[in-house]
Design a protein around this motif. Structure first.
Motif, PDB file in Angstrom:
ATOM      1  N   THR A   1      -5.631  -5.959   1.156  1.00  0.00           N
ATOM      2  CA  THR A   1      -5.811  -5.450   2.511  1.00  0.00           C
ATOM      3  C   THR A   1      -5.459  -3.973   2.578  1.00  0.00           C
ATOM      4  O   THR A   1      -4.734  -3.442   1.724  1.00  0.00           O
ATOM      5  CB  THR A   1      -4.934  -6.202   3.532  1.00  0.00           C
ATOM      6  OG1 THR A   1      -3.541  -5.997   3.200  1.00  0.00           O
ATOM      7  CG2 THR A   1      -5.218  -7.691   3.527  1.00  0.00           C
ATOM      8  N   LYS A   2      -5.983  -3.300   3.605  1.00  0.00           N
ATOM      9  CA  LYS A   2      -5.604  -1.932   3.921  1.00  0.00           C
ATOM     10  C   LYS A   2      -5.205  -1.886   5.391  1.00  0.00           C
ATOM     11  O   LYS A   2      -5.750  -2.621   6.218  1.00  0.00           O
ATOM     12  CB  LYS A   2      -6.758  -0.957   3.653  1.00  0.00           C
ATOM     13  CG  LYS A   2      -7.035  -0.721   2.183  1.00  0.00           C
ATOM     14  CD  LYS A   2      -8.009   0.417   1.956  1.00  0.00           C
ATOM     15  CE  LYS A   2      -7.395   1.763   2.229  1.00  0.00           C
ATOM     16  NZ  LYS A   2      -6.414   2.166   1.209  1.00  0.00           N
ATOM     17  N   VAL A   3      -4.253  -1.016   5.686  1.00  0.00           N
ATOM     18  CA  VAL A   3      -3.785  -0.859   7.065  1.00  0.00           C
ATOM     19  C   VAL A   3      -4.551   0.288   7.712  1.00  0.00           C
ATOM     20  O   VAL A   3      -4.608   1.399   7.172  1.00  0.00           O
ATOM     21  CB  VAL A   3      -2.275  -0.586   7.108  1.00  0.00           C
ATOM     22  CG1 VAL A   3      -1.818  -0.383   8.548  1.00  0.00           C
ATOM     23  CG2 VAL A   3      -1.505  -1.751   6.477  1.00  0.00           C
TER      24      VAL A   3
ATOM     25  N   THR B   1      -2.704  -3.164  -0.238  1.00  0.00           N
ATOM     26  CA  THR B   1      -1.644  -4.169  -0.230  1.00  0.00           C
ATOM     27  C   THR B   1      -2.181  -5.432  -0.880  1.00  0.00           C
ATOM     28  O   THR B   1      -3.295  -5.867  -0.573  1.00  0.00           O
ATOM     29  CB  THR B   1      -1.192  -4.476   1.207  1.00  0.00           C
ATOM     30  OG1 THR B   1      -0.576  -3.311   1.755  1.00  0.00           O
ATOM     31  CG2 THR B   1      -0.196  -5.621   1.240  1.00  0.00           C
TER      32      THR B   1
ATOM     33  N   GLY C   1      -2.851   0.421  13.051  1.00  0.00           N
ATOM     34  CA  GLY C   1      -1.889  -0.601  12.650  1.00  0.00           C
ATOM     35  C   GLY C   1      -2.499  -1.932  12.272  1.00  0.00           C
ATOM     36  O   GLY C   1      -1.807  -2.809  11.734  1.00  0.00           O
ATOM     37  N   ARG C   2      -3.794  -2.118  12.533  1.00  0.00           N
ATOM     38  CA  ARG C   2      -4.446  -3.372  12.167  1.00  0.00           C
ATOM     39  C   ARG C   2      -4.667  -3.449  10.668  1.00  0.00           C
ATOM     40  O   ARG C   2      -4.823  -2.428   9.997  1.00  0.00           O
ATOM     41  CB  ARG C   2      -5.785  -3.508  12.893  1.00  0.00           C
ATOM     42  CG  ARG C   2      -5.683  -3.710  14.381  1.00  0.00           C
ATOM     43  CD  ARG C   2      -7.067  -3.784  14.998  1.00  0.00           C
ATOM     44  NE  ARG C   2      -7.882  -4.800  14.354  1.00  0.00           N
ATOM     45  CZ  ARG C   2      -9.213  -4.857  14.439  1.00  0.00           C
ATOM     46  NH1 ARG C   2      -9.861  -3.941  15.130  1.00  0.00           N
ATOM     47  NH2 ARG C   2      -9.880  -5.816  13.842  1.00  0.00           N
ATOM     48  N   GLN C   3      -4.677  -4.688  10.156  1.00  0.00           N
ATOM     49  CA  GLN C   3      -4.961  -4.897   8.749  1.00  0.00           C
ATOM     50  C   GLN C   3      -6.412  -5.312   8.566  1.00  0.00           C
ATOM     51  O   GLN C   3      -6.967  -6.051   9.367  1.00  0.00           O
ATOM     52  CB  GLN C   3      -4.055  -5.992   8.167  1.00  0.00           C
ATOM     53  CG  GLN C   3      -2.690  -5.496   7.731  1.00  0.00           C
ATOM     54  CD  GLN C   3      -1.988  -6.516   6.861  1.00  0.00           C
ATOM     55  OE1 GLN C   3      -2.282  -7.696   6.907  1.00  0.00           O
ATOM     56  NE2 GLN C   3      -1.040  -6.060   6.070  1.00  0.00           N
ATOM     57  N   GLN C   4      -7.029  -4.807   7.496  1.00  0.00           N
ATOM     58  CA  GLN C   4      -8.405  -5.176   7.169  1.00  0.00           C
ATOM     59  C   GLN C   4      -8.422  -5.775   5.768  1.00  0.00           C
ATOM     60  O   GLN C   4      -7.951  -5.152   4.814  1.00  0.00           O
ATOM     61  CB  GLN C   4      -9.315  -3.952   7.215  1.00  0.00           C
ATOM     62  CG  GLN C   4     -10.725  -4.209   6.709  1.00  0.00           C
ATOM     63  CD  GLN C   4     -11.497  -5.145   7.616  1.00  0.00           C
ATOM     64  OE1 GLN C   4     -11.524  -4.959   8.832  1.00  0.00           O
ATOM     65  NE2 GLN C   4     -12.113  -6.161   7.042  1.00  0.00           N
TER      66      GLN C   4
ATOM     67  N   GLU D   1       0.837  -1.200   0.000  1.00  0.00           N
ATOM     68  CA  GLU D   1       0.000   0.000   0.000  1.00  0.00           C
ATOM     69  C   GLU D   1       0.874   1.252   0.000  1.00  0.00           C
ATOM     70  O   GLU D   1       1.888   1.316   0.699  1.00  0.00           O
ATOM     71  CB  GLU D   1      -0.909  -0.012   1.236  1.00  0.00           C
ATOM     72  CG  GLU D   1      -1.930   1.100   1.280  1.00  0.00           C
ATOM     73  CD  GLU D   1      -2.843   0.976   2.491  1.00  0.00           C
ATOM     74  OE1 GLU D   1      -3.581   1.936   2.756  1.00  0.00           O
ATOM     75  OE2 GLU D   1      -2.805  -0.073   3.164  1.00  0.00           O
TER      76      GLU D   1
END
Length: 205
Positions: A37-39, A68, A43-46, A19
């Motif tokens: 995914t997006k951060v 990402t 800091g968590r990834q979704q 990303e």
């Protein structure tokens, strides 16, 4: 376009694009599953999407990757450098139209998935995700062309929980219920066998 492309293979877990990193190339997914995914700020990834063959990987005419991209399973990509591909798109309107059609299809699928996340029960969400994967895992046929299928689940239960907005415990409970009811079979840890796609579809809501 063939002289500009190259086939690449990547093992599950391989980072394909980060990303907010510069876009160097585009690709078509030829085999396997790519996880997007997006951060978040904490800091968590979704997990925000999955791509299957023959989806287009990359943001056309963008400067940076918006998400990402990671190989969720072993994947095979047909890659082409950014400059060469953008030049071909500019020269051949048919290619631009085809990409535009794919963007519209992905938009329709994203809207359908919003309904899944916003309106369906936990049981229907898990069934819908399994049906989505079953319908796209083999690019040669759709779910309507066969009665049964089997595949290696490309997402961990943590990823599934994040993607569906559920807890890991809820995901595990719903998978167990589908297995108990004979809708799916779980071989080993992540190999899913579906004896009747119509039965699974009926559980999607």
């Amino acid at each position: 376009m063939a002289k500009h492309t190259r086939m690449t293979r990547h093992e599950a877990g391989k980072l394909l694009a980060g990303e907010e990193t510069p876009i160097q190339s585009y690709a078509n997914v030829m085999r396997g599953v790519v996880k997007l995914t997006k951060v978040l700020e904490n800091g968590r990834q979704q997990v925000v999407g999955l791509q299957f063959a023959p989806d287009f990987l990359g943001r056309l005419f963008g400067r940076e990757n918006a998400v990402t991209a990671e190989a969720a399973s072993d994947v095979e990509l047909c890659e082409v450098p950014r400059a060469a591909f953008e030049r071909l798109v500019a020269e051949y309107p048919q290619m631009e139209q085809r990409l535009f059609s794919q963007v519209l299809r992905e938009l329709d699928e994203a809207r359908d998935w919003m309904v899944t996340l916003g309106q369906k029960t936990a049981a229907e969400k898990v069934a819908s995700l399994l049906y989505l994967i079953a319908g796209h895992i083999d690019p040669s046929t759709g779910p309507e062309a066969r009665d049964s299928t089997a595949f290696d689940l490309p997402l961990s239960r943590i990823d599934i929980a994040e993607f569906l907005g559920l807890t890991i415990e809820t995901v595990s409970r719903q998978i167990t219920k589908l297995r108990t009811d004979g809708v799916i079979s779980v071989v080993a840890n992540r190999q899913i066998s579906i004896p009747s796609l119509n039965r699974l579809k009926a559980r999607c809501g």
